[in-house]
Design an enzyme around this catalytic site. Structure first.
Site, PDB file in Angstrom:
ATOM      1  CE  LYS A  88     -41.431 -33.660 -74.472  1.00 15.90           C
ATOM      2  NZ  LYS A  88     -40.285 -32.726 -74.398  1.00 15.90           N
ATOM      3  CE  LYS A 139     -43.180 -37.369 -75.637  1.00 18.62           C
ATOM      4  NZ  LYS A 139     -42.596 -37.407 -76.989  1.00 18.62           N
ATOM      5  NE  ARG A 176     -35.551 -32.232 -85.110  1.00 20.60           N
ATOM      6  CZ  ARG A 176     -34.938 -31.759 -84.036  1.00 20.60           C
ATOM      7  NH1 ARG A 176     -33.888 -30.965 -84.162  1.00 20.60           N
ATOM      8  NH2 ARG A 176     -35.379 -32.092 -82.836  1.00 20.60           N
ATOM      9  NE  ARG A 183     -34.035 -36.946 -84.331  1.00 25.24           N
ATOM     10  CZ  ARG A 183     -34.629 -36.162 -83.436  1.00 25.24           C
ATOM     11  NH1 ARG A 183     -33.903 -35.317 -82.717  1.00 25.24           N
ATOM     12  NH2 ARG A 183     -35.927 -36.192 -83.262  1.00 25.24           N
ATOM     13  NE  ARG A 204     -33.679 -42.506 -73.656  1.00 27.86           N
ATOM     14  CZ  ARG A 204     -32.787 -42.200 -72.718  1.00 27.86           C
ATOM     15  NH1 ARG A 204     -32.918 -41.074 -72.045  1.00 27.86           N
ATOM     16  NH2 ARG A 204     -31.781 -43.001 -72.468  1.00 27.86           N
ATOM     17  CG  ASP A 237     -38.390 -34.276 -83.201  1.00 24.78           C
ATOM     18  OD1 ASP A 237     -37.563 -33.899 -84.053  1.00 24.78           O
ATOM     19  OD2 ASP A 237     -38.239 -34.109 -81.979  1.00 24.78           O
ATOM     20  CD  GLU A 263     -40.381 -33.347 -78.289  1.00 26.85           C
ATOM     21  OE1 GLU A 263     -39.574 -32.402 -78.417  1.00 26.85           O
ATOM     22  OE2 GLU A 263     -40.248 -34.243 -77.442  1.00 26.85           O
ATOM     23  CG  ASN A 318     -37.753 -29.993 -81.254  1.00 26.07           C
ATOM     24  OD1 ASN A 318     -37.633 -30.246 -80.066  1.00 26.07           O
ATOM     25  ND2 ASN A 318     -38.132 -30.904 -82.146  1.00 26.07           N
TER      26      ASN A 318
END
Length: 320
Positions: free
Chosen positions: A130, A165, A215, A229, A237, A277, A285, A287
């Site tokens: 993040k 978050k 994603r 997603r 979420r 994301d 994000e 990842n």
């Protein structure tokens, strides 16, 4: 460093016997390596040892097969030298991104020049998922990282509904949607701050998340593809850990442009497999720790991301 045939691969991961092979990216990477003739080892970060200049692990030699309920067999655990006994280490244990995770990255970083570690632990350690997107703030929704309640109050007053978050969470845990009139807001912040000394991330809510959170996989700096997603009804979420469902999707020109802008940086930092994301054309994000999505990408697009990862690793081994 040169490629060997067959090469030797150690997976630093959560126990292989516990994974669900139909959706586990680490299993897909292990199976692809084995099919290329690789010798496989598995160990957890708790089995990692530094001793007088040597980085070692108590590892289990293993073989895998695509058979539910019988997907892995092990030989007895033995001590291996990660500089001498393997050619590649995959750092694939799940977060949390805590001091134990950071320590493991520091130890694996000492293998540089002898053993290829994917993803490069120096940059995994230095690029929290993040935090690193902040280098690309122009691609993100309005974002604040703070522990100062008055600053968060002002951000919320400006943007209305927000997402709050934990800064180093994963899998959708601890993510809250807070409306402009939510009476739980102050109590929620108090709970966050009582549980941790860390600041929180606050982002303007993107209503289009109801249609999905994409994603997108980037392999050695190159866009491999993506999927959607979609959150459950009534849920914000979209993470599959919390019930989000994977669906095929067409990437937009904006999605592709985001991946292409990030690609050179990720490749230069030794990040072989990365999942970004994107919601409604906004990056949320990057990842790096143990990104997932290989199975879904293959199912929806036919792109074999595990094979592309090993192609990239073999090129790096060959280049020394």
């Amino acid at each position: 460093m040169t490629a060997t045939t067959p090469y030797r691969v150690a997976f630093q991961m959560d126990p292989m016997e516990t994974v669900q092979i139909g959706g586990d990216t680490t299993f897909a990477l292990a199976l692809e390596a084995q099919e290329r003739g690789a010798t496989l080892f598995e160990y957890g970060p708790q089995h990692l040892i530094y001793d007088q200049g040597r980085v070692m692990a108590h590892a289990r030699p293993m073989r895998v097969q695509a058979k539910v309920g019988d997907h892995v067999t092990f030989e007895p655990r033995r001590l291996i030298n990660l500089a001498d006994d393997v050619d590649v280490v995959w750092m694939r244990q799940d977060p949390p991104f805590d001091m134990a995770y950071i320590t493991a990255a520091h130890l694996l970083e000492r293998l540089k020049g002898t053993t290829l570690v994917a993803n490069d632990p120096e940059w995994v350690r230095s690029c929290p998922e993040k935090i690193v997107p902040l280098d690309y703030a122009h691609l993100m929704p309005p974002t604040m990282i703070a522990r100062d309640k008055s600053a968060i109050d002002a951000f919320r007053a400006q943007h209305g509904t927000v997402i709050i978050k934990p800064l180093y969470g994963n899998g959708g845990a601890g993510i809250f949607k807070i409306t402009s009139t939510d009476s739980n807001y102050s109590s929620l912040l108090e709970t966050f701050f009582a549980m941790s000394r860390e600041p929180v991330m606050v982002q303007a809510f993107i209503p289009e998340v109801s249609a999905g959170d994409k994603r997108i996989l980037i392999i050695d700096g190159e866009l491999a593809g993506g999927f959607n997603r979609v959150p459950q009804k009534g849920e914000t979420r979209s993470n599959m850990h919390v019930g989000g469902s994977a669906q095929p999707v067409d990437l937009t020109p904006t999605d592709i442009a985001i991946a292409e802008e990030l690609g050179p940086m990720l490749r230069a930092r030794g990040q072989i497999l990365v999942g970004i994301d994107v919601i409604a054309g906004k990056l949320t994000e990057i990842n790096l720790t143990s990104p997932t999505g290989v199975h879904e990408l293959k199912r929806f697009t036919g792109v074999d991301a595990a094979a592309l990862c090993w192609d990239a690793i073999e090129r790096r081994l060959a280049d020394g």
